[in-house]
Design a protein around this motif. Structure first.
Motif, PDB file in Angstrom:
ATOM      1  N   ALA A  47       2.499   5.960  -3.040  1.00  0.00           N
ATOM      2  CA  ALA A  47       3.503   6.903  -3.535  1.00  0.00           C
ATOM      3  C   ALA A  47       3.456   7.006  -5.052  1.00  0.00           C
ATOM      4  CB  ALA A  47       4.891   6.471  -3.065  1.00  0.00           C
ATOM      5  N   LEU A  48       3.353   5.858  -5.724  1.00  0.00           N
ATOM      6  CA  LEU A  48       3.305   5.873  -7.185  1.00  0.00           C
ATOM      7  C   LEU A  48       2.030   6.542  -7.700  1.00  0.00           C
ATOM      8  CD1 LEU A  48       4.699   2.297  -7.956  1.00  0.00           C
ATOM      9  CD2 LEU A  48       5.872   4.490  -8.251  1.00  0.00           C
ATOM     10  N   LEU A  49       0.908   6.265  -7.027  1.00  0.00           N
ATOM     11  CA  LEU A  49      -0.357   6.881  -7.442  1.00  0.00           C
ATOM     12  C   LEU A  49      -0.329   8.392  -7.269  1.00  0.00           C
ATOM     13  CD1 LEU A  49      -3.101   4.402  -6.158  1.00  0.00           C
ATOM     14  CD2 LEU A  49      -2.495   4.919  -8.524  1.00  0.00           C
ATOM     15  N   ALA A  50       0.299   8.851  -6.211  1.00  0.00           N
ATOM     16  CA  ALA A  50       0.371  10.298  -5.990  1.00  0.00           C
ATOM     17  C   ALA A  50       1.129  10.973  -7.122  1.00  0.00           C
ATOM     18  CB  ALA A  50       1.039  10.580  -4.645  1.00  0.00           C
ATOM     19  N   VAL A  51       2.261  10.371  -7.501  1.00  0.00           N
ATOM     20  CA  VAL A  51       3.035  10.950  -8.609  1.00  0.00           C
ATOM     21  C   VAL A  51       2.238  10.885  -9.910  1.00  0.00           C
ATOM     22  CG1 VAL A  51       5.139  10.707  -9.963  1.00  0.00           C
ATOM     23  CG2 VAL A  51       5.212  10.403  -7.481  1.00  0.00           C
ATOM     24  N   LEU A  52       1.579   9.736 -10.156  1.00  0.00           N
ATOM     25  CA  LEU A  52       0.806   9.573 -11.391  1.00  0.00           C
ATOM     26  C   LEU A  52      -0.365  10.549 -11.447  1.00  0.00           C
ATOM     27  CD1 LEU A  52       0.159   8.006 -13.980  1.00  0.00           C
ATOM     28  CD2 LEU A  52      -1.111   6.359 -12.575  1.00  0.00           C
ATOM     29  N   ALA A  53      -1.085  10.692 -10.320  1.00  0.00           N
ATOM     30  CA  ALA A  53      -2.241  11.584 -10.300  1.00  0.00           C
ATOM     31  C   ALA A  53      -1.823  13.031 -10.534  1.00  0.00           C
ATOM     32  CB  ALA A  53      -2.977  11.454  -8.966  1.00  0.00           C
ATOM     33  N   GLY A  79       0.805  -1.214   0.000  1.00  0.00           N
ATOM     34  CA  GLY A  79       0.000   0.000   0.000  1.00  0.00           C
ATOM     35  C   GLY A  79       0.835   1.259   0.000  1.00  0.00           C
ATOM     36  N   LEU A  80       1.894   1.278   0.833  1.00  0.00           N
ATOM     37  CA  LEU A  80       2.739   2.460   0.873  1.00  0.00           C
ATOM     38  C   LEU A  80       3.398   2.724  -0.479  1.00  0.00           C
ATOM     39  CD1 LEU A  80       4.449   2.002   4.375  1.00  0.00           C
ATOM     40  CD2 LEU A  80       2.731   3.713   3.726  1.00  0.00           C
ATOM     41  N   GLN A  81       3.850   1.660  -1.120  1.00  0.00           N
ATOM     42  CA  GLN A  81       4.507   1.846  -2.415  1.00  0.00           C
ATOM     43  C   GLN A  81       3.502   2.284  -3.483  1.00  0.00           C
ATOM     44  OE1 GLN A  81       6.612  -1.617  -3.861  1.00  0.00           O
ATOM     45  NE2 GLN A  81       8.259  -0.320  -4.620  1.00  0.00           N
ATOM     46  N   ARG A  90      -1.478   7.047 -19.081  1.00  0.00           N
ATOM     47  CA  ARG A  90      -1.959   6.626 -17.763  1.00  0.00           C
ATOM     48  C   ARG A  90      -2.072   5.111 -17.681  1.00  0.00           C
ATOM     49  NH1 ARG A  90      -8.063   7.610 -16.928  1.00  0.00           N
ATOM     50  NH2 ARG A  90      -7.932   5.982 -18.536  1.00  0.00           N
ATOM     51  N   ASN A  91      -2.562   4.468 -18.730  1.00  0.00           N
ATOM     52  CA  ASN A  91      -2.708   3.011 -18.713  1.00  0.00           C
ATOM     53  C   ASN A  91      -1.350   2.320 -18.612  1.00  0.00           C
ATOM     54  OD1 ASN A  91      -5.468   3.342 -18.960  1.00  0.00           O
ATOM     55  ND2 ASN A  91      -5.458   3.155 -21.186  1.00  0.00           N
ATOM     56  N   ILE A  92      -0.343   2.870 -19.312  1.00  0.00           N
ATOM     57  CA  ILE A  92       1.002   2.290 -19.209  1.00  0.00           C
ATOM     58  C   ILE A  92       1.536   2.413 -17.780  1.00  0.00           C
ATOM     59  CG2 ILE A  92       3.386   2.527 -19.989  1.00  0.00           C
ATOM     60  CD1 ILE A  92       2.282   3.422 -22.705  1.00  0.00           C
ATOM     61  N   ALA A  93       1.329   3.593 -17.172  1.00  0.00           N
ATOM     62  CA  ALA A  93       1.796   3.798 -15.797  1.00  0.00           C
ATOM     63  C   ALA A  93       1.099   2.858 -14.828  1.00  0.00           C
ATOM     64  CB  ALA A  93       1.573   5.251 -15.392  1.00  0.00           C
ATOM     65  N   LEU A  94      -0.200   2.602 -15.052  1.00  0.00           N
ATOM     66  CA  LEU A  94      -0.924   1.685 -14.181  1.00  0.00           C
ATOM     67  C   LEU A  94      -0.384   0.260 -14.319  1.00  0.00           C
ATOM     68  CD1 LEU A  94      -4.595   2.966 -14.599  1.00  0.00           C
ATOM     69  CD2 LEU A  94      -3.117   3.205 -12.603  1.00  0.00           C
TER      70      LEU A  94
END
Length: 681
Positions: free
Chosen positions: A19-25, A14-16, A339-343
């Protein structure tokens, strides 16, 4: 509740992921806002460019109309020189492909019109002239592209008068160049508009005429079809009235199908949901836009979000607006792919982190899992002591001892609960039986109340219906008595007798318990017997009605007589009413025929009440159902004919020879089985 292993693994993943979602968003929404702002600017720029093109397209018509007006007023090209005027109009059409025709209408009704027309072989233009003095002559001449004659003919049946046309009326009321509302030209079936200007020799003098130009505006649709607004965006021109003036798909502009005269399609008729929703989302509607004003809007069409720009033309002469629409998906498509690639990368990283977390937690969670297994058995009702593995951690061993004590206490409590549960179940069964009994009692009471309410409503409707009918018939009887009486006393005597007869007929149709069919018919028609100008007759075989059928038969006849007095044969002098009956089939059925021949012509509103859904019709249908009878009505040009077929009507079966119709028919022989006339008035 999650296991310690799951909690530990989930926390790491969850922590990881967070962090990734925050940067992506942050990256996604920032890019999205930039692209959406670009979409707004794109739609606004397209609307502005389309507006500029439209105004540049219409401005030459202003100049041409003003020039033609000045030439018509000057000595260079006067309106009296018809040939020169025609030649000038021809030259204007040659130089302007978007002009459909140019014309001049004079104050005396004369008219000169040069237009494009290829309906005649070899012709390119048509010249229409109207002379009003000394006689009216309408001439049509066709010329080739070099203005050489091709053919000519007269059309004196043409009633065209330029002075009645909108362009002439508007030009007469204004010193400036005027524009008509857009419309579909009759000859070419193409969208267009007319610009006109008044011709005056002197400001102090009256109007000599008006010069006008027809402009085909389908070039606007061609321009719009060439615009690129994203992949699926488009632009259209719409009038404030809701007419679609120009569209990338020109076939959507006109409506009317195969009708001789087509019209502009409305927004609600065009197969373009985005265009309709863009206009609907505009606060205040199209009429709220000022000349040159632009408004941006966001709306939903076809299940997706759109951006739009609505801009009104700067000139007040043409209250048109340019509507540009663009789906947000056209702009946000690339960023959605990123966005799909990042997900996908995020999922791969989360999977790797989860594997590491599982290996780390496995070594810690084995003792806890053993305690969880014991707790699970307790939750399933198994309170027996089971062996547990050694607990090397103090806190876990204390937990094991506490679970032993809790298991012993739970075994004791379960024995007590089983005893109490048996007592509660028995009490519940007793309570359910009492509730069911009370529910059945309430349901029976409700059904009785519903039946009583329906009977009460039926009685109220019947009482209201009968009172209204009695008032209407009483008024008619008084008027008929006054028609032949010579003194007020005569009026009172005649009216009193008719009203008393009416009361007896009403009572006989409601409260009778037995009787013959002839007696019932006679009691119903008695109030109208002897009225001057009416002819009443009845005839039929002797029929005795059983007691249960007297009231239904009487009510049907009473309703038919009431309708005849209000709408049919008894409504005006000269009417004829005939009632006849006979046995049919094996003698167990009786057919009664009610025939009305009113003196007045049969039309809407006469003898119409039996076919309506009024209360009288409801009474007739209900009584016919009660008698198990069939009822047929036929309204012919001569009057109303009702056939009532009743089965099981008589008491003890059909009568043969012994029964009497009674009353005025008593003079006939008792053994006569043929049909007989019982009463003629």
């Amino acid at each position: 509740m999650w296991s310690f292993r799951t909690v530990l693994t989930t926390a790491l993943v969850g922590l990881q992921v967070a962090a990734l979602l925050a940067v992506l968003a942050l990256t996604y929404f920032a890019s999205q806002n930039v692209l959406l702002a670009y979409a707004e600017k794109l739609t606004e720029r397209v609307a502005r460019d389309t507006t500029t093109f439209t105004e540049n397209f219409l401005n030459p018509a202003d100049d041409a109309a003003a020039l033609s007006q000045r030439l018509a007023e000057s000595a260079v090209l006067g309106t009296a020189d018809r040939a020169a005027l025609e030649r000038y109009f021809y030259e204007v059409l040659r130089s302007r492909a978007d002009f459909a025709g140019i014309f001049y209408g004079a104050a005396d009704g004369s008219f000169t019109f040069v237009s494009r027309d290829t309906s005649v072989p070899g012709a390119a233009y048509r010249i229409k002239t109207i002379e009003t003095a000394p006689v009216r002559v309408v001439e049509l001449r066709y010329v080739d592209p070099e203005f050489r004659p091709v053919s000519r003919r007269n059309d004196d049946a043409d009633p065209y008068d330029p002075r009645t046309r909108p362009w002439y009326v508007k030009a007469k009321a204004s010193p400036e160049v005027v524009w008509t509302e857009p419309y579909i030209f009759f000859s070419s079936q193409r969208p267009g508009i007319t610009v006109a200007k008044a011709v005056r020799a002197d400001e102090r003098l009256g109007m000599r005429g008006a010069v006008g130009i027809d402009i085909e505006i389908n070039a606007l649709s061609a321009f719009l079809s060439g615009l690129e607004v994203g992949e699926r965006g488009s632009a259209a021109i719409v009038a404030q009235s809701g007419d679609v003036i120009a569209h990338p798909r020109p076939s959507l502009v006109s409506a009317g199908g195969d009708q001789p005269t087509q019209r502009f399609a409305k927004l609600t008729e065009v197969d373009d949901p985005a265009l309709a929703e863009a206009v609907a989302s505009l606060p205040g509607g199209l009429a709220s836009l000022q000349p040159g004003e632009t408004r941006l809007t966001r709306f939903t069409a076809g299940g997706e979000s759109w951006r739009g720009a609505v801009r009104r033309l700067a000139a007040s002469r043409t209250p048109w607006v340019v509507v540009t629409t663009l789906p947000e998906s056209d702009i946000l498509g690339p960023i959605h792919r990123v966005r799909n690639i990042a997900l996908a990368v995020l999922v791969a990283v989360a999977a790797a982190t989860a594997g590491i977390g599982v290996l780390l937690a496995r070594a810690v969670t084995k003792p806890i899992k053993a305690l969880a297994t014991q707790a699970g058995r307790i939750s399933e009702g198994d309170f027996d002591d089971v062996p547990l593995p050694p607990m090397r951690i103090r806190e876990l061993d204390d937990t094991r001892q506490a679970m032993r004590r809790a298991t012993s206490w739970l075994r004791e409590r379960r024995r007590e609960n089983l005893a109490l549960t048996g007592q509660l179940r028995e009490a519940g069964r007793v309570l359910e039986r009492r509730v069911e009994e009370r529910t059945r009692e309430l349901a029976a009471a409700n059904r009785e109340l519903e039946i009583a309410n329906r009977n009460s409503n039926m009685l109220a409707h019947e009482l209201d219906h009968r009172v209204k009918n009695l008032f209407a018939i009483t008024s008619s009887l008084v008027a008929l008595a006054a028609r032949t009486a010579t003194t007020p006393a005569d009026v009172a005597t005649a009216a009193r007798g008719r009203i008393n007869a009416l009361a007896r007929a009403h009572a006989s149709t409601k409260d009778a318990t037995d009787g013959t069919l002839a007696a019932i018919v006679r009691s119903v028609l008695e109030p109208y017997a002897g009225l001057e100008g009416f002819r009443l007759s009845m005839e039929g075989e002797p029929v005795t009605i059983r007691g249960a059928n007297v009231t239904p038969v009487g009510l049907i006849l009473y309703e038919l007589a009431t309708n005849a007095a209000k709408y049919g044969a008894l409504r005006a002098s000269g009417g004829t009413l005939e009632v006849a009956w006979r046995r049919i089939g094996d003698g167990c059925a009786v057919e009664l025929i009610w025939s009305e021949l009113p003196n007045e012509p049969v039309g809407e509103g006469m003898i119409a009440e039996p076919a309506s859904a009024g209360f009288g019709s409801m009474v007739i249908e209900a009584m016919a159902t009660r008698l198990d009878a069939t009822l047929q009505r036929q309204l012919t040009p001569h009057g109303l004919r009702v056939v009532l077929t009743m089965r099981g009507l008589e008491e003890g079966g059909p009568l043969h020879g012994s029964a009497q119709a009674g009353g005025p028919a008593a003079g006939h022989s008792r053994g006569d089985a043929a049909r007989r006339r019982a009463w003629t008035a």
